[in-house]
Design an enzyme around this catalytic site. Structure first.
Site, PDB file in Angstrom:
ATOM      1  CB  SER A 145       1.918  -5.098   4.087  1.00  3.16           C
ATOM      2  OG  SER A 145       1.323  -4.048   4.840  1.00  3.16           O
ATOM      3  CE1 TYR A 158      -1.221  -5.435  -0.518  1.00  8.53           C
ATOM      4  CE2 TYR A 158      -0.772  -4.435   1.623  1.00  8.53           C
ATOM      5  CZ  TYR A 158      -0.322  -4.922   0.413  1.00  8.53           C
ATOM      6  OH  TYR A 158       1.024  -4.913   0.133  1.00  8.53           O
TER       7      TYR A 158
END
Length: 236
Positions: A145, A158
């Site tokens: 990501s 995250y």
């Protein structure tokens, strides 16, 4: 590409029961690879397996939780009993966790995120290292990501896990590049229509972002054309 450019190749995709993982598994199967599907949800895996067979491909499902002790080593042993090498490993499984400010992090949840997003990935690389090295030109692709490289408020847990994942993966790539045919790359799928995306952006119209099949097709192209260790790209 020919109709079956990945014929006779063995591929393993984690998190293959839905989203990018499922789309990638279907696309690899359509390209001729035999696809080993792993995820926690057996029902989802069975649906993907049926879709692969319906398109003329072949697959094997392995329902499992990557974070459970010994599950990864058991999977690798089972694969090694049937095949001599692994040509493609797509590390897609990941957990988002809760989006929160750093002082508000739930550390029990954070530990679970790190276990799946980092520790389990290290276990996969360790367990499948012999099978990857046994292939002539194995490829490993990690799905990341943008927050792994570009910090974003409230995405710290995250983002930290993805930064660690990228470093881990590319470190492995450097370790094996001169002693094997294994090459390691990273794909950032960008904004994609997945359940994880819907959780992170609940007010977003899903029709405004691309389908997982777009990312899957690019992964197949990379598997066919090959790439060198350190390859990084974003699918827009």
């Amino acid at each position: 590409m020919t109709d079956k450019p990945l014929a006779d190749r063995i591929a393993l995709v984690t998190g293959a029961s839905r989203g990018i993982g499922a789309a990638t598994a279907r696309a690899l199967g359509a390209a001729g690879a035999h696809v080993i599907l792993t995820a926690r949800t057996a029902g989802g895996l069975e649906e993907v397996e049926e879709a692969i067979y319906a398109s003329g491909g072949s697959a094997t499902i392995a329902p499992m939780d990557l974070t459970e002790n010994e599950s990864v080593s058991r999977l690798a042993a089972a694969v090694a009993e049937r095949w001599q090498a692994l040509d493609l490993l797509v590390l897609n499984a990941a957990s988002l966790g809760s989006l929160s400010a750093i002082p508000a992090i739930d550390f029990k949840e954070f530990a679970k995120v790190l276990t799946l997003n980092v520790t389990a990935q290290a276990a996969m690389l360790a367990a499948f290292d012999p099978l990857l090295k046994a292939a002539k030109q194995a490829r490993v692709l990690g799905i990341t990501s943008s927050v792994g490289q570009t910090p974003r408020a409230y995405w710290g847990s995250y983002g930290a896990s993805k930064a660690a994942f990228e470093n881990l993966l590319l470190s492995y790539g450097e370790e094996v590049r001169h002693i094997s045919g294994v090459r390691v790359g990273i794909v950032d799928p960008g904004s994609t229509r997945t359940k994880m995306r819907a959780r992170a952006f609940p007010g977003e119209n899903p029709e405004t972002v691309k389908a997982p099949e777009v990312v899957a097709e690019r992964i197949v192209q990379l598997a066919v054309s090959g790439f060198e260790t350190g390859h990084f790209e974003r699918v827009d």
